[in-house]
Motif scaffolding. Structure first.
Motif, PDB file in Angstrom:
ATOM      1  N   SER A  60      -2.455  10.039  -8.409  1.00 54.84           N
ATOM      2  CA  SER A  60      -3.441  10.834  -7.646  1.00 54.84           C
ATOM      3  C   SER A  60      -3.198  10.708  -6.148  1.00 54.84           C
ATOM      4  O   SER A  60      -4.148  10.559  -5.368  1.00 54.84           O
ATOM      5  CB  SER A  60      -4.866  10.394  -7.998  1.00 54.84           C
ATOM      6  N   LEU A  61      -1.963  10.793  -5.754  1.00 54.89           N
ATOM      7  CA  LEU A  61      -1.619  10.536  -4.359  1.00 54.89           C
ATOM      8  C   LEU A  61      -2.063  11.655  -3.435  1.00 54.89           C
ATOM      9  O   LEU A  61      -2.100  11.473  -2.229  1.00 54.89           O
ATOM     10  CB  LEU A  61      -0.123  10.313  -4.218  1.00 54.89           C
ATOM     11  N   ARG A  62      -2.375  12.822  -3.987  1.00 52.94           N
ATOM     12  CA  ARG A  62      -2.816  13.941  -3.164  1.00 52.94           C
ATOM     13  C   ARG A  62      -4.343  14.047  -3.097  1.00 52.94           C
ATOM     14  O   ARG A  62      -4.870  14.962  -2.478  1.00 52.94           O
ATOM     15  CB  ARG A  62      -2.244  15.253  -3.700  1.00 52.94           C
ATOM     16  N   THR A  63      -5.043  13.144  -3.719  1.00 53.92           N
ATOM     17  CA  THR A  63      -6.501  13.216  -3.819  1.00 53.92           C
ATOM     18  C   THR A  63      -7.157  12.277  -2.826  1.00 53.92           C
ATOM     19  O   THR A  63      -7.044  11.053  -2.951  1.00 53.92           O
ATOM     20  CB  THR A  63      -6.946  12.857  -5.240  1.00 53.92           C
TER      21      THR A  63
ATOM     22  N   VAL B 132      -8.127  17.289  12.641  1.00 54.31           N
ATOM     23  CA  VAL B 132      -8.147  15.838  12.821  1.00 54.31           C
ATOM     24  C   VAL B 132      -7.282  15.249  11.710  1.00 54.31           C
ATOM     25  O   VAL B 132      -7.477  15.566  10.540  1.00 54.31           O
ATOM     26  CB  VAL B 132      -9.574  15.284  12.752  1.00 54.31           C
ATOM     27  N   TYR B 133      -6.348  14.412  12.092  1.00 52.99           N
ATOM     28  CA  TYR B 133      -5.422  13.816  11.139  1.00 52.99           C
ATOM     29  C   TYR B 133      -5.836  12.368  10.873  1.00 52.99           C
ATOM     30  O   TYR B 133      -6.111  11.606  11.807  1.00 52.99           O
ATOM     31  CB  TYR B 133      -3.995  13.869  11.684  1.00 52.99           C
ATOM     32  N   TYR B 134      -5.856  12.011   9.594  1.00 54.26           N
ATOM     33  CA  TYR B 134      -6.254  10.688   9.159  1.00 54.26           C
ATOM     34  C   TYR B 134      -5.126  10.034   8.371  1.00 54.26           C
ATOM     35  O   TYR B 134      -4.449  10.692   7.583  1.00 54.26           O
ATOM     36  CB  TYR B 134      -7.466  10.770   8.237  1.00 54.26           C
ATOM     37  N   CYS B 135      -4.975   8.726   8.559  1.00 56.09           N
ATOM     38  CA  CYS B 135      -4.097   7.980   7.666  1.00 56.09           C
ATOM     39  C   CYS B 135      -4.964   7.213   6.677  1.00 56.09           C
ATOM     40  O   CYS B 135      -6.127   6.888   6.962  1.00 56.09           O
ATOM     41  CB  CYS B 135      -3.175   7.055   8.422  1.00 56.09           C
ATOM     42  N   ALA B 136      -4.398   6.965   5.514  1.00 55.10           N
ATOM     43  CA  ALA B 136      -5.133   6.312   4.449  1.00 55.10           C
ATOM     44  C   ALA B 136      -4.189   5.445   3.633  1.00 55.10           C
ATOM     45  O   ALA B 136      -2.972   5.667   3.624  1.00 55.10           O
ATOM     46  CB  ALA B 136      -5.803   7.349   3.550  1.00 55.10           C
ATOM     47  N   ALA B 137      -4.765   4.462   2.941  1.00 60.39           N
ATOM     48  CA  ALA B 137      -3.972   3.526   2.142  1.00 60.39           C
ATOM     49  C   ALA B 137      -4.591   3.371   0.759  1.00 60.39           C
ATOM     50  O   ALA B 137      -5.820   3.406   0.611  1.00 60.39           O
ATOM     51  CB  ALA B 137      -3.904   2.170   2.840  1.00 60.39           C
ATOM     52  N   LYS B 138      -3.732   3.222  -0.224  1.00 64.17           N
ATOM     53  CA  LYS B 138      -4.210   2.952  -1.574  1.00 64.17           C
ATOM     54  C   LYS B 138      -3.288   1.941  -2.233  1.00 64.17           C
ATOM     55  O   LYS B 138      -2.097   1.867  -1.929  1.00 64.17           O
ATOM     56  CB  LYS B 138      -4.320   4.230  -2.406  1.00 64.17           C
TER      57      LYS B 138
ATOM     58  N   THR C 190       5.655   6.047  -0.588  1.00 61.02           N
ATOM     59  CA  THR C 190       5.488   4.893  -1.458  1.00 61.02           C
ATOM     60  C   THR C 190       5.691   3.583  -0.703  1.00 61.02           C
ATOM     61  O   THR C 190       6.021   3.569   0.478  1.00 61.02           O
ATOM     62  CB  THR C 190       6.467   4.973  -2.630  1.00 61.02           C
ATOM     63  N   TRP C 191       5.488   2.500  -1.432  1.00 59.70           N
ATOM     64  CA  TRP C 191       5.477   1.184  -0.819  1.00 59.70           C
ATOM     65  C   TRP C 191       6.736   0.885  -0.012  1.00 59.70           C
ATOM     66  O   TRP C 191       6.669   0.393   1.105  1.00 59.70           O
ATOM     67  CB  TRP C 191       5.320   0.114  -1.909  1.00 59.70           C
TER      68      TRP C 191
ATOM     69  N   TYR D 179       0.821  -1.210   0.000  1.00 60.97           N
ATOM     70  CA  TYR D 179       0.000   0.000   0.000  1.00 60.97           C
ATOM     71  C   TYR D 179       0.853   1.257   0.000  1.00 60.97           C
ATOM     72  O   TYR D 179       1.816   1.366   0.756  1.00 60.97           O
ATOM     73  CB  TYR D 179      -0.914   0.038   1.222  1.00 60.97           C
ATOM     74  N   VAL D 180       0.454   2.201  -0.815  1.00 60.95           N
ATOM     75  CA  VAL D 180       0.933   3.565  -0.670  1.00 60.95           C
ATOM     76  C   VAL D 180       0.163   4.167   0.498  1.00 60.95           C
ATOM     77  O   VAL D 180      -1.047   3.991   0.602  1.00 60.95           O
ATOM     78  CB  VAL D 180       0.680   4.377  -1.952  1.00 60.95           C
TER      79      VAL D 180
END
Length: 123
Positions: free
Chosen positions: A103-106, A92-98, A51-52, A31-32
């Motif tokens: 589109s890493l800023r979206t 509020v800070y969130y972590c996310a995975a893709k 990145t990974w 995951y990124v």
């Protein structure tokens, strides 16, 4: 994958905090990872991504030089070291995975989100 962010709190301007995001599952390295934040009445905004392998990172201009994103794939964890904090970093800070590149800023391009952790910076 399930994500759990932690490490938020109240800090004075100029101080530091380190956020952590622990991921479940055995495919964390595929995951990124990204950090986003959302202040009251504002849209969710990009903060940083990695990145990974951790070889490449990207930052919003507003945090560049103050925040550092890193990851430990052996611990299934991504970090956000925040230094020289300013009141405008309050959110509020969130972590996310893709799973895919691009589109890493979206925000809506990310597949998984954790619950946020509150960061408050007092002046």
């Amino acid at each position: 994958v399930q994500l759990q962010a932690s490490g938020g709190g109240l800090v004075q301007a100029g101080g530091s905090l380190r956020l952590s995001c622990a991921a479940s599952g055995r495919t964390f390295s595929s995951y990124v990872m990204g950090w986003f934040r959302q202040a009251p009445g504002e849209e969710r905004e990009f903060v940083a991504t990695i990145t990974w392998s951790g070889s490449d990172t990207d930052y919003a201009d507003s945090v560049k030089g103050r925040f550092t994103i890193s990851r430990d794939n052996a611990k299934n964890t991504v970090y956000l070291q925040m230094n020289s904090l300013k009141p405008e970093d309050t959110a509020v800070y969130y972590c996310a995975a893709k799973t895919s590149w691009g589109s890493l800023r979206t925000p809506h391009k990310y597949d998984y989100w954790g619950r946020g952790t509150q960061v408050t910076v007092s002046s």
